[in-house]
Design a protein around this motif. Structure first.
Motif, PDB file in Angstrom:
ATOM      1  N   ARG A 187       0.832  -1.208   0.000  1.00  0.00           N
ATOM      2  CA  ARG A 187       0.000   0.000   0.000  1.00  0.00           C
ATOM      3  C   ARG A 187       0.868   1.260   0.000  1.00  0.00           C
ATOM      4  O   ARG A 187       1.913   1.297   0.649  1.00  0.00           O
ATOM      5  CB  ARG A 187      -0.917   0.002   1.224  1.00  0.00           C
ATOM      6  N   ARG A 188       0.397   2.262  -0.725  1.00  0.00           N
ATOM      7  CA  ARG A 188       1.071   3.564  -0.764  1.00  0.00           C
ATOM      8  C   ARG A 188       0.656   4.398   0.450  1.00  0.00           C
ATOM      9  O   ARG A 188      -0.498   4.356   0.880  1.00  0.00           O
ATOM     10  CB  ARG A 188       0.681   4.338  -2.035  1.00  0.00           C
ATOM     11  N   ILE A 189       1.585   5.196   0.943  1.00  0.00           N
ATOM     12  CA  ILE A 189       1.257   6.145   2.001  1.00  0.00           C
ATOM     13  C   ILE A 189       0.327   7.208   1.434  1.00  0.00           C
ATOM     14  O   ILE A 189       0.544   7.711   0.330  1.00  0.00           O
ATOM     15  CB  ILE A 189       2.532   6.802   2.556  1.00  0.00           C
ATOM     16  N   CYS A 190      -0.705   7.548   2.175  1.00  0.00           N
ATOM     17  CA  CYS A 190      -1.637   8.604   1.750  1.00  0.00           C
ATOM     18  C   CYS A 190      -0.898   9.940   1.719  1.00  0.00           C
ATOM     19  O   CYS A 190      -0.329  10.377   2.722  1.00  0.00           O
ATOM     20  CB  CYS A 190      -2.813   8.673   2.718  1.00  0.00           C
ATOM     21  N   GLU A 191      -0.893  10.589   0.575  1.00  0.00           N
ATOM     22  CA  GLU A 191      -0.172  11.851   0.424  1.00  0.00           C
ATOM     23  C   GLU A 191      -0.816  12.981   1.213  1.00  0.00           C
ATOM     24  O   GLU A 191      -0.157  13.959   1.558  1.00  0.00           O
ATOM     25  CB  GLU A 191      -0.099  12.235  -1.068  1.00  0.00           C
ATOM     26  N   ASN A 192      -2.096  12.835   1.532  1.00  0.00           N
ATOM     27  CA  ASN A 192      -2.794  13.907   2.239  1.00  0.00           C
ATOM     28  C   ASN A 192      -2.412  13.984   3.724  1.00  0.00           C
ATOM     29  O   ASN A 192      -2.458  15.059   4.326  1.00  0.00           O
ATOM     30  CB  ASN A 192      -4.311  13.720   2.110  1.00  0.00           C
ATOM     31  N   CYS A 193      -2.049  12.851   4.321  1.00  0.00           N
ATOM     32  CA  CYS A 193      -1.731  12.842   5.756  1.00  0.00           C
ATOM     33  C   CYS A 193      -0.334  12.287   6.030  1.00  0.00           C
ATOM     34  O   CYS A 193      -0.057  11.780   7.106  1.00  0.00           O
ATOM     35  CB  CYS A 193      -2.787  12.054   6.538  1.00  0.00           C
ATOM     36  N   LYS A 194       0.536  12.386   5.046  1.00  0.00           N
ATOM     37  CA  LYS A 194       1.889  11.838   5.148  1.00  0.00           C
ATOM     38  C   LYS A 194       2.749  12.683   6.084  1.00  0.00           C
ATOM     39  O   LYS A 194       2.816  13.906   5.958  1.00  0.00           O
ATOM     40  CB  LYS A 194       2.508  11.799   3.741  1.00  0.00           C
ATOM     41  N   VAL A 195       3.402  12.027   7.051  1.00  0.00           N
ATOM     42  CA  VAL A 195       4.297  12.718   7.984  1.00  0.00           C
ATOM     43  C   VAL A 195       5.558  11.888   8.164  1.00  0.00           C
ATOM     44  O   VAL A 195       5.576  10.676   7.901  1.00  0.00           O
ATOM     45  CB  VAL A 195       3.626  12.937   9.359  1.00  0.00           C
ATOM     46  N   GLU A 196       6.613  12.541   8.614  1.00  0.00           N
ATOM     47  CA  GLU A 196       7.862  11.828   8.862  1.00  0.00           C
ATOM     48  C   GLU A 196       7.709  10.924  10.091  1.00  0.00           C
ATOM     49  O   GLU A 196       7.086  11.292  11.079  1.00  0.00           O
ATOM     50  CB  GLU A 196       8.997  12.820   9.084  1.00  0.00           C
ATOM     51  N   LEU A 222       7.785   0.426   6.037  1.00  0.00           N
ATOM     52  CA  LEU A 222       8.474  -0.825   6.322  1.00  0.00           C
ATOM     53  C   LEU A 222       7.478  -1.906   6.739  1.00  0.00           C
ATOM     54  O   LEU A 222       7.635  -3.083   6.389  1.00  0.00           O
ATOM     55  CB  LEU A 222       9.510  -0.607   7.426  1.00  0.00           C
ATOM     56  N   ALA A 223       6.444  -1.510   7.486  1.00  0.00           N
ATOM     57  CA  ALA A 223       5.430  -2.477   7.910  1.00  0.00           C
ATOM     58  C   ALA A 223       4.753  -3.139   6.713  1.00  0.00           C
ATOM     59  O   ALA A 223       4.461  -4.341   6.742  1.00  0.00           O
ATOM     60  CB  ALA A 223       4.384  -1.782   8.780  1.00  0.00           C
ATOM     61  N   GLY A 227       1.521   7.445   7.243  1.00  0.00           N
ATOM     62  CA  GLY A 227       0.295   8.224   7.132  1.00  0.00           C
ATOM     63  C   GLY A 227      -0.392   8.295   8.482  1.00  0.00           C
ATOM     64  O   GLY A 227      -0.568   7.284   9.161  1.00  0.00           O
ATOM     65  N   LYS A 228      -0.790   9.489   8.890  1.00  0.00           N
ATOM     66  CA  LYS A 228      -1.469   9.644  10.177  1.00  0.00           C
ATOM     67  C   LYS A 228      -2.888   9.078  10.147  1.00  0.00           C
ATOM     68  O   LYS A 228      -3.414   8.650  11.165  1.00  0.00           O
ATOM     69  CB  LYS A 228      -1.549  11.127  10.565  1.00  0.00           C
ATOM     70  N   GLY A 229      -3.500   9.113   8.972  1.00  0.00           N
ATOM     71  CA  GLY A 229      -4.899   8.728   8.849  1.00  0.00           C
ATOM     72  C   GLY A 229      -5.772   9.958   8.677  1.00  0.00           C
ATOM     73  O   GLY A 229      -5.666  10.916   9.439  1.00  0.00           O
ATOM     74  N   CYS A 230      -6.601   9.962   7.648  1.00  0.00           N
ATOM     75  CA  CYS A 230      -7.485  11.098   7.378  1.00  0.00           C
ATOM     76  C   CYS A 230      -8.735  10.589   6.666  1.00  0.00           C
ATOM     77  O   CYS A 230      -8.856   9.393   6.380  1.00  0.00           O
ATOM     78  CB  CYS A 230      -6.758  12.145   6.526  1.00  0.00           C
ATOM     79  N   GLU A 231      -9.643  11.502   6.360  1.00  0.00           N
ATOM     80  CA  GLU A 231     -10.884  11.106   5.694  1.00  0.00           C
ATOM     81  C   GLU A 231     -10.625  10.547   4.298  1.00  0.00           C
ATOM     82  O   GLU A 231     -11.304   9.643   3.840  1.00  0.00           O
ATOM     83  CB  GLU A 231     -11.838  12.302   5.608  1.00  0.00           C
ATOM     84  N   GLN A 232      -9.628  11.097   3.610  1.00  0.00           N
ATOM     85  CA  GLN A 232      -9.368  10.664   2.234  1.00  0.00           C
ATOM     86  C   GLN A 232      -8.926   9.207   2.160  1.00  0.00           C
ATOM     87  O   GLN A 232      -9.162   8.535   1.157  1.00  0.00           O
ATOM     88  CB  GLN A 232      -8.315  11.570   1.595  1.00  0.00           C
ATOM     89  N   GLY A 245      -4.219   5.589   6.692  1.00  0.00           N
ATOM     90  CA  GLY A 245      -2.861   6.056   6.442  1.00  0.00           C
ATOM     91  C   GLY A 245      -2.327   5.637   5.085  1.00  0.00           C
ATOM     92  O   GLY A 245      -1.203   5.991   4.731  1.00  0.00           O
ATOM     93  N   TYR A 246      -3.128   4.884   4.324  1.00  0.00           N
ATOM     94  CA  TYR A 246      -2.689   4.385   3.014  1.00  0.00           C
ATOM     95  C   TYR A 246      -3.757   4.685   1.960  1.00  0.00           C
ATOM     96  O   TYR A 246      -4.960   4.662   2.242  1.00  0.00           O
ATOM     97  CB  TYR A 246      -2.458   2.872   3.041  1.00  0.00           C
ATOM     98  N   LYS A 247      -3.300   4.914   0.740  1.00  0.00           N
ATOM     99  CA  LYS A 247      -4.231   5.092  -0.367  1.00  0.00           C
ATOM    100  C   LYS A 247      -3.552   4.667  -1.663  1.00  0.00           C
ATOM    101  O   LYS A 247      -2.568   5.266  -2.086  1.00  0.00           O
ATOM    102  CB  LYS A 247      -4.676   6.548  -0.473  1.00  0.00           C
ATOM    103  N   GLY A 248      -4.080   3.626  -2.294  1.00  0.00           N
ATOM    104  CA  GLY A 248      -3.481   3.098  -3.520  1.00  0.00           C
ATOM    105  C   GLY A 248      -2.416   2.056  -3.220  1.00  0.00           C
ATOM    106  O   GLY A 248      -2.047   1.830  -2.062  1.00  0.00           O
ATOM    107  N   ARG A 249      -1.934   1.403  -4.285  1.00  0.00           N
ATOM    108  CA  ARG A 249      -0.903   0.374  -4.126  1.00  0.00           C
ATOM    109  C   ARG A 249       0.170   0.499  -5.205  1.00  0.00           C
ATOM    110  O   ARG A 249      -0.051   1.108  -6.241  1.00  0.00           O
ATOM    111  CB  ARG A 249      -1.531  -1.032  -4.192  1.00  0.00           C
ATOM    112  N   ILE A 250       1.311  -0.101  -4.921  1.00  0.00           N
ATOM    113  CA  ILE A 250       2.418  -0.150  -5.867  1.00  0.00           C
ATOM    114  C   ILE A 250       3.085  -1.513  -5.704  1.00  0.00           C
ATOM    115  O   ILE A 250       3.011  -2.128  -4.629  1.00  0.00           O
ATOM    116  CB  ILE A 250       3.416   1.004  -5.624  1.00  0.00           C
TER     117      ILE A 250
END
Length: 566
Positions: free
Chosen positions: A434-443, A550-551, A482-487, A492-497
């Motif tokens: 799963r891709r990290i959600c770009e809207n709630c992405k944090v270090e 990594l998870a 990803g912190k987690g958001c409505e999107q 914390g994830y949206k889409g896959r690669i």
């Protein structure tokens, strides 16, 4: 916690002077929770299981400021805005006795409570409307004669609430990018789950009577026998999307202990085929496969378990090869994408049209490129090798854990090593992360130990490969989450690669296959000598690029990569 102890938990934990006062809205909530003697829920739970919401109705949750969010064994966790609300605690005591569960109370804030309360309506209000209207019907017309035609049945149910419910479930799944819809009986009710980005998520629970009606409706539309509940059945439905496009749903029914389970696989043939870059095929792996698919003949295999994206990769290769001067024919089960200019054929085992029989016919169609959806048996494997040896490029898939395991697997199917050596050009293995959600992405913070181990894994990857990923060998280690958001549905994830590993079947590998019968240890050594980037290493590079976590890499590959520091 026993039911009779729910109120005592709040009373006993507080200082005497605070027992009669409501929980103040100001001040650190963590300190308030400590004073109350209850845990503090400071963030919206991820991978939220919506089935627990059935314990407390939405109206009661809003009225009393309490909402269930987790159930482990016989313990139900409930988040409360005010754990001293004795009226709410009395309601909880009643529910605990009714549901035969213990209650664990948490203190939470308004934001977290509001995020969880949204889960009641997260399945779309149309679902609720459909169920309510369904309950108001005097009776459901479920006993439908099997002698009637499916088109007639569809007309009978077209205006019924059950038809609306099925339509809304499917539309909501499409809106949420679901790849599969599961409708299954559980403990006296029916549950709907969507597989989104490879993970199943609960969406809705409804009574047994409604669940059976939904199952019957789906079976009617997919031309299945509604009175046959003892054995599995397969069918299809063509569904019109909200935008006017059509989606095919592959239907599978299965008898289970408490009724029937239906799984609907979403097949969007109108979707555009992704290119190699969007798939995640980068670096040395991409260089090898782009070179090999331009060979005039030979076999290229993509391996991995079901749902790992193998067919999507094959379609991307076919798109590159799709030129007017080439005759490309596919054998698929099912046809997942429609690609203009390619002759796509759907196998039908029930009438004897299998991969093996279809491959024999394809060879009489003057093909340049053949795509076989899956090599399932020795006969299909033998015919594919024969096609490759007689001047055809053959693309196919195989179910193995990694690229190395595919060679001994084909030999176990009865393929002669010298024939396999002469025909095999490349083997790729892949998984989807799963891709990290770009809207709630944090270090993401790393401990010193984790950072050092991350660097050691990173240093095992050749510098040339690191640069192909547009990274620097001595770069600062930075990872994200990803912190987690409505999107992203608070996941914390949206889409896959995809993550890949590719074996180039070169001269050294040809000798190992023919002389040493594809010994797995020898193949692995030769692949390492080639400089093969493993799926784990590919995943690490994508973690460092901030694409995934990594998870996720650990979830889809074997074993842990880094050891958590105590």
């Amino acid at each position: 916690m026993a039911a009779e102890d729910i109120q005592k938990q709040s009373e006993a934990a507080l200082p005497e002077q605070s027992k009669a006062a409501p929980v103040p809205g100001a001040g650190p909530l963590a300190a308030q929770a400590k004073a109350l003697g209850v845990p503090y829920l400071d963030a919206t739970p991820r991978d939220f299981d919506k089935t627990v919401l059935n314990v407390i109705p939405e109206e009661a949750a809003k009225k009393y400021g309490m909402i269930p969010f987790k159930k482990v064994g016989d313990t139900l966790s409930v988040a409360m805005l005010n754990p001293q609300n004795f009226e709410a605690l009395n309601v909880l005591r009643f529910l605990a006795e009714k549901e035969h569960v213990g209650i664990e109370v948490y203190l939470t804030d308004q934001d977290v409570f509001a995020n969880i309360i949204k889960q009641y309506t997260g399945t779309d209000s149309a679902l609720k409307e459909a169920i309510l209207s369904l309950k108001k019907e005097d009776e459901l017309q479920l006993q439908v004669s099997q002698e009637k035609k499916v088109s007639k049945e569809a007309e009978v149910f077209q205006d019924a609430p059950i038809a609306k419910l099925v339509e809304v479930i499917v539309q909501h799944a499409l809106d949420g990018r679901a790849s599969d819809i599961h409708i299954e009986p559980i403990e006296g009710s029916y549950r709907v789950r969507f597989r989104i980005d490879g993970i199943l998520r609960s969406q809705l629970v409804f009574p047994v009577e409604v669940g059976r009606a939904v199952i019957s409706r789906i079976k009617i539309l997919s031309n299945l026998k509604i009175d046959e509940k003892r054995k599995p059945q397969d069918g299809r439905i063509r569904f019109e999307n909200a935008d006017g496009s059509f989606i095919d749903l592959r239907i599978s029914s299965l008898p289970v202990m408490e009724g029937e389970k239906i799984v609907m696989r979403v097949l969007d043939k109108s979707s555009n085929v992704a290119d190699l870059d969007k798939l995640g095929l980068w670096g040395r792996a991409r260089t090898i496969l782009e070179r090999k698919i331009r060979e005039p003949f030979g076999i290229i295999l993509i391996t991995g378990p079901t749902g790992s994206g193998k067919s999507t990769s094959l379609y991307a290769f076919l798109q590159i090869l799709n030129k007017e001067e080439r005759n490309i024919i596919t054998l698929e089960d099912p046809v997942e994408y429609f690609v203009e200019g390619i002759n796509q054929s759907q196998i039908k085992p029930e009438i004897g049209y299998t991969f093996a029989s279809g491959l024999r016919s394809i060879l009489r169609q003057d093909p340049n490129v053949i795509m076989v959806g899956e090599i399932r048996d020795g006969e299909t494997a033998e015919l594919a090798i024969h096609a490759a040896l007689t001047g055809h490029l053959v693309l196919s898939t195989l179910h193995t854990n990694d690229a190395v395991g595919s060679i001994p697997r084909l030999i176990d199917m009865g393929i002669e090593p010298f024939l396999l050596s002469s025909s095999l050009e490349a083997v790729a293995a892949q998984r989807l992360v799963r891709r990290i959600c770009e809207n709630c992405k944090v270090e993401q913070e790393l401990t010193p130990g984790q950072r050092e181990m991350f660097r050691k894994v990173f240093e095992e990857i050749p510098d040339e490969e690191v640069k192909l990923y547009e990274l620097q060998p001595n770069m600062q280690i930075t990872v994200y989450k990803g912190k987690g958001c409505e999107q992203c549905g608070n996941s914390g994830y949206k889409g896959r690669i995809a993550i890949y590993e590719v074996i180039d079947v070169d001269d050294e590998m040809h000798l190992i296959i023919s002389d040493k019968h594809g010994n797995e240890g020898e193949v692995r050594k030769a692949a390492a000598h080639q400089g093969m980037i493993t799926m784990k290493q590919d995943g690490i590079l994508k973690v460092l690029k901030g694409i995934t976590t990594l998870a996720e890499v650990e979830r889809v590959t074997e074993g842990k990569i880094l050891v958590d520091e105590e």
